[in-house]
Design an enzyme around this catalytic site. Structure first.
Site, PDB file in Angstrom:
ATOM      1  N   LYS A  42      -8.933  11.855  -0.870  1.00 33.00           N
ATOM      2  CA  LYS A  42      -7.757  11.283  -1.533  1.00 33.00           C
ATOM      3  C   LYS A  42      -6.990  12.387  -2.263  1.00 33.00           C
ATOM      4  CE  LYS A  42      -6.727   7.379  -4.668  1.00 33.00           C
ATOM      5  NZ  LYS A  42      -7.332   6.283  -5.468  1.00 33.00           N
ATOM      6  N   SER A 100      -5.603   1.667  -4.473  1.00 34.51           N
ATOM      7  CA  SER A 100      -4.718   2.787  -4.259  1.00 34.51           C
ATOM      8  C   SER A 100      -5.220   3.801  -3.227  1.00 34.51           C
ATOM      9  CB  SER A 100      -4.483   3.512  -5.583  1.00 34.51           C
ATOM     10  OG  SER A 100      -5.677   4.092  -6.059  1.00 34.51           O
ATOM     11  N   SER A 119      -9.800   0.428  -6.546  1.00 39.39           N
ATOM     12  CA  SER A 119      -9.063   1.224  -5.554  1.00 39.39           C
ATOM     13  C   SER A 119      -9.882   1.813  -4.418  1.00 39.39           C
ATOM     14  CB  SER A 119      -8.315   2.352  -6.249  1.00 39.39           C
ATOM     15  OG  SER A 119      -7.128   1.832  -6.782  1.00 39.39           O
TER      16      SER A 119
HETATM   17  N1  GLN Z   1      -5.001  -2.156  -8.547  1.00 38.49           N
HETATM   18  C1  GLN Z   1      -5.494  -1.517  -9.717  1.00 38.49           C
HETATM   19  C2  GLN Z   1      -4.361  -0.902 -10.472  1.00 38.49           C
HETATM   20  O1  GLN Z   1      -3.279  -0.936  -9.997  1.00 38.49           O
HETATM   21  C3  GLN Z   1      -6.534  -0.525  -9.364  1.00 38.49           C
HETATM   22  C4  GLN Z   1      -6.107   0.888  -9.293  1.00 38.49           C
HETATM   23  C5  GLN Z   1      -7.246   1.843  -9.101  1.00 38.49           C
HETATM   24  O2  GLN Z   1      -8.410   1.464  -9.007  1.00 38.49           O
HETATM   25  N2  GLN Z   1      -6.915   3.132  -9.109  1.00 38.49           N
HETATM   26  O3  GLN Z   1      -4.517  -0.393 -11.534  1.00 38.49           O
END
Ligand code: GLN
Length: 488
Positions: free
Chosen positions: A79, A154, A178
């Site tokens: 990532k 994400s 994410s």
């Molecule tokens: N959907 C969650 C957010 O928008 C998770 C994001 C993440 O785990 N980086 O914060």
């Protein structure tokens, strides 16, 4: 051997037996990226030359009889919020579009010393904020099962790369789901370890009390193998815990005797898609048929989890992102009239809408006169949520439920409704607030042909149990062997 979609263990075996070289494997994955990634959009950068050089080095070591690392020759997608020395690390943000880190993240060092081949850096929601990868300022990533749908987020690029067979293994970060949520959208395995299990040194911080790095793979054994390599103490992350790392890849095939499985009613509430509900019910029956005891449990503070998570995550994000002002770090505006104006213009140009929304929410929640009502109260509720899990794990070994209330949604469907997007994080954020490990594994396909994920949660540092419990389901089913037609 069919190379496309092969698991990490199959690839390692093919190299051990001499059927294939690391160079064959890496070249095949680079070819797949060249032919398929235009339609999926998983990678922000691919360094084919570096990957082939690393593969050639693995083959040389093997031929010379030198010791090889446990991931020797396996392509891994990383990532793009994880620092790679000399290679761009953008966080999918204009703010860091030109950032080339002078150092490797801890997990990148670990991958390199395990002789893994970092094949490319994957797309994400800007600074990992989002659930669809649509917040990337740099690229659109599509779901390999249906290119009109999002891959989740994400870590959408990493999940889609594994689903489209562009890499057998990938790395993501999970602050509120994410890793697990895109794994469920893309029909792959994704795991968030216990807070402190994997060092975040070199992970660009989003919300420091929640962030954790973890593996993606196309089967549970691959996740176990990769986690074993990522986990372990690192003094450069003060939250990294110094406790032994079990040999996850050795024990993963051993079923658990007398497993007690908790089913949380709060995770199957209003808004749960019918196909998701029935896939989860079928999954529970798979555990029952293997002798597990199914126990209905309650996590009563779940109704406060979304509010608690977004207050804490945004507060920490507003603090972490204060450094990007065009002077200390990040994009610098060209037109400005004063120092303050330079800060403002750099941040205005460098950050996207979702990042700005979260900074504003966070600054408000932390501001004088409000922080007791918002941030401090959220910390107290976080403790209650953690207590719910502690109580539940007195009675059960693992908790199962959906990873996300629905299968993948369409690109653009929720962009104007951030609140709906936030609310859907209900099943994943508890693990981050409580610091416990969680895994998502494929457990069905919806009527519209999209994967459905089963989430399993366990107590702190119970990754070994979690992986074994996940493998028990995988062994009895073939969902993990399904691949989107794109990759064939
Ligand atoms: N959907 C969650 C957010 O928008 C998770 C994001 C993440 O785990 N980086 O914060």
């Amino acid at each position: 051997m069919q190379l496309s979609g092969a698991t990490a263990s199959q690839l390692l075996e093919a190299m051990d037996s001499g059927e294939m070289t690391a160079a064959d494997i890496v070249r095949a994955h680079l070819d797949a990226i060249a032919s398929l990634d235009e339609s999926v959009g998983t990678f922000l950068s691919v360094d084919a030359e570096a990957a082939l050089t690393q593969a050639a080095e693995v083959d040389r070591k093997r031929a010379a009889g030198e010791p090889l690392g446990p991931l020797a020759g396996l392509p891994v997608a990383v990532k793009d919020n994880i620092c790679t020395r000399g290679r761009a690390t953008t966080c999918a943000s204009r703010m860091l579009e030109n950032f080339v880190p002078p150092y490797d993240a801890h997990i990148v060092e670990r991958l390199n010393s395990a002789d893994a081949v970092i094949i490319g850096k994957t797309n994400l929601d800007e600074f990992a904020m989002g659930s669809s990868t649509e917040n990337s300022a740099l690229k659109v990533t599509r779901n390999p099962w249906n290119v009109d749908c999002t891959p989740g987020g994400s870590s959408g690029g990493s999940a889609a790369a594994v689903a489209a067979a562009l890499a057998p293994l990938a790395i993501g970060s999970d602050t509120g789901g994410s890793i697990r949520q895109p794994a469920s959208f893309c029909g792959v395995v994704g795991m968030k370890p216990t807070y402190g299990r994997v060092s975040r040194y070199g992970l660009v911080a989003f919300a420091s009390s929640l962030d954790q790095i973890g593996p993606f793979a196309n089967d549970v054994a691959g996740a176990a193998l990769l986690l074993e390599r990522l986990a372990g103490h690192d003094a450069r992350d003060s939250t990294s815990v110094d406790c032994p790392v079990p040999a996850y890849s050795q024990s993963v095939d051993q079923p658990l005797e007398g497993l007690r499985v908790g089913v949380v009613q709060e995770y199957l509430g209003e808004g749960t898609d019918d196909d998701v509900r029935s896939a989860i019910e079928t999954a529970i029956a798979v555990y029952r048929s293997q002798g597990a005891e199914i126990v209905d449990i309650s996590l009563p503070h779940t109704k406060y989890a979304v509010a608690t998570y977004y207050l804490i995550a945004c507060s920490e994000a507003s603090s972490n992102l204060a450094r990007y002002d065009g002077i200390h770090y990040g994009h610098r505006a060209e037109q400005f009239e004063s120092l303050v104006d330079l800060y403002a213009a750099s941040r205005e140009e460098g950050f996207g809408d979702e990042v700005k929304r979260r900074i504003m929410l966070g600054v408000y929640a932390l501001s004088e006169g409000y922080s007791d009502q918002y941030y401090v109260k959220a910390l107290k509720v976080r403790r209650l949520i953690r207590n719910d899990f502690d109580a539940a794990f007195q009675n059960v070994d693992v908790i199962v439920g959906p990873t996300f209330p629905t299968p993948a949604f369409r690109i653009g469907e929720l962009v104007d409704d951030p609140l709906q997007m936030y609310l859907s994080d209900i099943c994943t954020i508890g693990a981050n607030l409580a610091g416990i490990p969680g895994i998502s594994i494929p457990c069905g396909i919806s009527a519209s042909g999209l994967p459905i994920g089963l989430q399993l949660l366990a107590g702190p540092f119970e990754e070994e149990k979690l992986l074994r419990a996940a493998r028990m389901f995988e062994r009895e089913t073939d969902w993990h062997t399904r691949r989107p037609s794109l990759s064939q």
